[in-house]
Design a protein around this motif. Structure first.
Motif, short mmCIF file in Angstrom:
data_model
loop_
_atom_site.label_atom_id
_atom_site.label_comp_id
_atom_site.label_asym_id
_atom_site.label_seq_id
_atom_site.Cartn_x
_atom_site.Cartn_y
_atom_site.Cartn_z
N LEU A 147 -5.20 1.61 -8.16
CA LEU A 147 -4.22 1.13 -7.20
C LEU A 147 -4.12 -0.39 -7.30
CD1 LEU A 147 -5.70 3.43 -4.54
CD2 LEU A 147 -3.27 3.52 -5.08
N ARG A 155 -5.06 16.56 -4.08
CA ARG A 155 -3.64 16.18 -3.93
C ARG A 155 -2.75 17.01 -4.85
NH1 ARG A 155 -3.44 9.62 -3.43
NH2 ARG A 155 -1.21 10.05 -3.66
N ARG A 164 -9.91 6.30 -0.64
CA ARG A 164 -10.75 6.80 0.45
C ARG A 164 -11.97 7.56 -0.06
NH1 ARG A 164 -10.45 4.27 5.18
NH2 ARG A 164 -8.31 4.00 5.91
N SER A 191 -11.81 9.79 3.96
CA SER A 191 -10.85 10.68 3.31
C SER A 191 -10.66 11.95 4.13
CB SER A 191 -11.35 11.06 1.91
OG SER A 191 -10.47 11.98 1.30
N SER A 218 -5.29 6.54 -11.74
CA SER A 218 -5.67 6.54 -10.33
C SER A 218 -5.92 5.14 -9.77
CB SER A 218 -6.95 7.37 -10.14
OG SER A 218 -8.07 6.71 -10.72
N MET A 261 0.83 -1.21 0.00
CA MET A 261 0.00 0.00 0.00
C MET A 261 0.86 1.26 0.00
SD MET A 261 -3.07 -0.67 2.72
CE MET A 261 -4.38 -1.86 2.45
N ILE A 295 -5.19 2.05 4.92
CA ILE A 295 -5.13 2.93 3.75
C ILE A 295 -4.90 4.36 4.23
CG2 ILE A 295 -6.34 3.80 1.72
CD1 ILE A 295 -8.11 1.36 1.83
N SER A 328 -5.55 8.83 0.39
CA SER A 328 -5.58 7.93 -0.75
C SER A 328 -6.82 8.20 -1.61
CB SER A 328 -5.60 6.47 -0.29
OG SER A 328 -5.81 5.59 -1.38
N GLN A 381 2.19 6.89 -6.76
CA GLN A 381 1.18 7.84 -7.24
C GLN A 381 1.53 9.27 -6.85
OE1 GLN A 381 -2.94 7.04 -6.36
NE2 GLN A 381 -3.12 5.61 -8.07
N GLU A 382 1.97 9.45 -5.61
CA GLU A 382 2.32 10.80 -5.16
C GLU A 382 3.48 11.36 -5.98
OE1 GLU A 382 1.28 14.07 -3.20
OE2 GLU A 382 0.29 12.14 -2.91
N GLU A 432 -6.30 -2.23 -4.72
CA GLU A 432 -7.61 -1.72 -4.34
C GLU A 432 -8.74 -2.75 -4.37
OE1 GLU A 432 -10.05 0.67 -7.46
OE2 GLU A 432 -8.00 1.39 -7.64
N GLU A 485 1.10 3.98 -3.03
CA GLU A 485 0.69 5.37 -2.77
C GLU A 485 1.86 6.32 -3.04
OE1 GLU A 485 -2.26 6.51 -2.11
OE2 GLU A 485 -3.39 4.69 -1.59
#
Length: 552
Positions: free
Chosen positions: A489, A306, A542, A548, A487, A264, A535, A539, A271-272, A492, A268
């Protein structure tokens, strides 16, 4: 003799007649070839027999489930053809079916001696055409899961071994085409004679197996390379390979070995990193108007938040604007062919007013910003005013963000377009894809139930309409984006499984949406479920399961 009812007509036929024979005698193939049938409401392959009075409904390639059956069957024929051609050349190799591209599947050949060339593909296509003419049966066999693991292990097909290690069912079906045997998730056509429409195109390091779409199931569309989409999908596939999680079996191994939390965090972080790179480009290129668009359940809202954080970290001040606030008043909204308001067409948005306001902002003027009252169906002004300062940027999100009409009056040098979608990089195994639309539908079922109180049945019922809107308003413009963001994951579906399964089980067998729910439940059965507890609260996932830190 027995009685069958087909399209409100009654026929006397011999007991034990096959559905395939009924389709040849009484089926209507004008819209598409018949590939499956409902027998008293139960979906069946055409080799099945009719032993008692029954209502028969045929399924063609003009329907979603029919076209999926066609494409799945095409893969086994392609695999068989590749094996024979490589054998003739004195070599071997394995094909990976990776992701959708240009109305087909992008595939790669892993071989020590052979590289993909158009000459090789033409030879494979010839072999496939000869198989279509020969009309070779595609037969189904049932084995115990234990025996299948042994068979696939002996053949060196580790992706199948991994997959079946976690199967709860004691038995499973495989399909056989001559001497070629493989496992496939879903039904098949009866024989290769059904598979006459295809093309093979060399593309990048691999090739595209192209097939018809539902709009015209008798014609293979012209090949249009989607270079930007390819790059983002290939990057996601490379991530999966790098993390050793490119199939469901690989993901289940990570979960069983206790490595889910690390997976996870790594996913993440990847992605960031991508979001930070996009923000860096916006800063370097001095863009003022960021236009974000993507299909339903792609995580646009969380992504926008984000991205805004990354922009602020670079010294910029983002101002979010939702295109929904520029809807025309309800009575001015266009209607579709059924007489319903079409909220997804670009004419439902006051593009002239949007362009006027953004141009004024870019010119340093103060603008009264609208808010759309969805209850009253009216645009309102509640004192929200905006004036851009030196480091301010506009972050604009909506389904028409990439449509040129939406920003036609804005200077091109001020715009930065971002396409976002949940492009599933995980496959069931090397030959069974997970459709991107399935991942998005599952996300939406969970979110709709949590935030809108909608049942899974209602969400599935409206999904075809949503998809039609995406095909018309979003997908044609995706290659015009300056940046694409995936987007999806890797982990997921294992996390979302415990949320969506009860919702799907609640759909009654009598409902039209039951078959789709049943298909999704069977698909989710491949995954080990895990808790959403770990999570991160920022994320994108979320946005769908809840918790979230962003207002979504």
């Amino acid at each position: 003799m027995i009685t069958v009812y087909i399209e409100n007509k009654e026929y006397e036929v011999a007991e034990d007649i096959s559905l395939e024979e009924l389709a040849k005698r009484y089926g209507n193939s004008e819209k598409g070839d018949i590939v499956l049938a409902y027998r008293n409401g139960h979906l069946c392959e055409l080799y099945k027999k009719v032993k008692e009075n029954a209502k028969i409904e045929f399924v063609t390639t003009a329907e979603k489930i029919g076209l999926s059956t066609y494409k799945r069957s095409m893969i086994i024929m392609m695999m068989k053809a590749f094996r024979e051609v490589l054998k003739e050349r004195g070599t071997t190799g394995r094909i990976r079916v990776l992701f959708s591209l240009s109305k087909g599947f992008y595939c790669e050949l892993d071989s020590k001696k052979e590289k993909v060339s158009q000459e090789l593909l033409d030879r494979v296509a010839e072999k496939m055409e000869s198989m279509v003419k020969a009309d070779i049966p595609i037969e189904k066999y049932t084995y115990s899961s234990h025996d299948l693991i042994k068979r696939f292990k002996k053949q060196g097909r580790n992706d199948k071994v991994q997959l079946f290690r976690y199967r709860r069912a004691s038995n499973a079906n495989v399909y056989r085409l001559d001497d070629f045997e493989d496992y496939y998730y879903g039904f098949m056509v009866p024989s290769t004679g059904y598979l006459g429409y295809f093309a093979l195109h060399k593309y990048e390091e691999g090739f595209v197996l192209q097939m018809p779409d539902r709009k015209n199931p008798f014609v293979v569309p012209e090949f249009h390379p989607q270079n930007k989409l390819f790059q983002v999908m290939k990057q996601s596939d490379d991530w999966g390979v790098m993390l050793n999680v490119d199939t469901v079996g690989g993901l289940n191994d990570v979960i069983a070995d206790g490595g889910m939390n690390d997976l996870m965090l790594v996913q993440e972080a990847l992605q960031e990193k991508n979001i930070a790179e996009i923000a860096g480009r916006i800063k370097r290129e001095d863009k003022k108007v960021i236009l974000i668009a993507g299909p339903s359940s792609s995580g646009k809202t969380s992504f926008s938040h984000r991205l805004s954080i990354q922009l602020r970290a670079l010294g910029l001040m983002p101002h979010p604007i939702a295109l929904d606030n520029y809807f025309v008043d309800r009575e001015l909204t266009p209607k579709d062919e059924y007489g319903n308001y079409d909220f997804e067409c670009v004419e439902a948005v006051d593009t002239a007013k949007f362009n006027e306001d953004i141009v004024k902002l870019l010119n340093g003027e103060t603008v009264r910003m609208p808010t759309f009252n969805f209850l009253l169906g009216r645009r309102e002004y509640k004192g929200n005013v905006m004036e851009l300062q030196k480091n301010d940027v506009l972050v604009i999100e909506g389904i028409h963000g990439l449509n040129p009409i939406m920003s036609e009056k804005l200077p091109e040098e001020s715009k930065f377009k971002i396409y976002i979608s949940a492009l599933t990089q995980l496959n069931v195994d090397e030959h069974n894809r997970i459709a991107t639309t399935d991942g998005r539908l599952i996300r939406r079922i969970v979110r709709d139930a949590r935030t809108r109180g909608n049942s899974a049945q209602k969400t599935i019922a409206m999904w075809e309409s949503v998809r039609r809107g995406e095909e018309r308003n979003i997908f044609p413009y995706q290659e015009e984006a300056d940046a694409m963001f995936n987007s999806a994951l890797i982990y997921e579906l294992s996390v979302i499984k415990p949320y969506v399964e009860p919702l799907l089980f609640a759909i009654p067998a009598s409902a039209k949406e039951y078959q789709e729910a049943k298909r999704l439940l069977k698909f989710l059965d491949y995954f080990l479920g895990v808790s959403s507890e770990n999570i991160p609260n920022n994320s994108i996932l979320r946005e769908f399961v809840g918790g979230s830190c962003f207002p979504v």
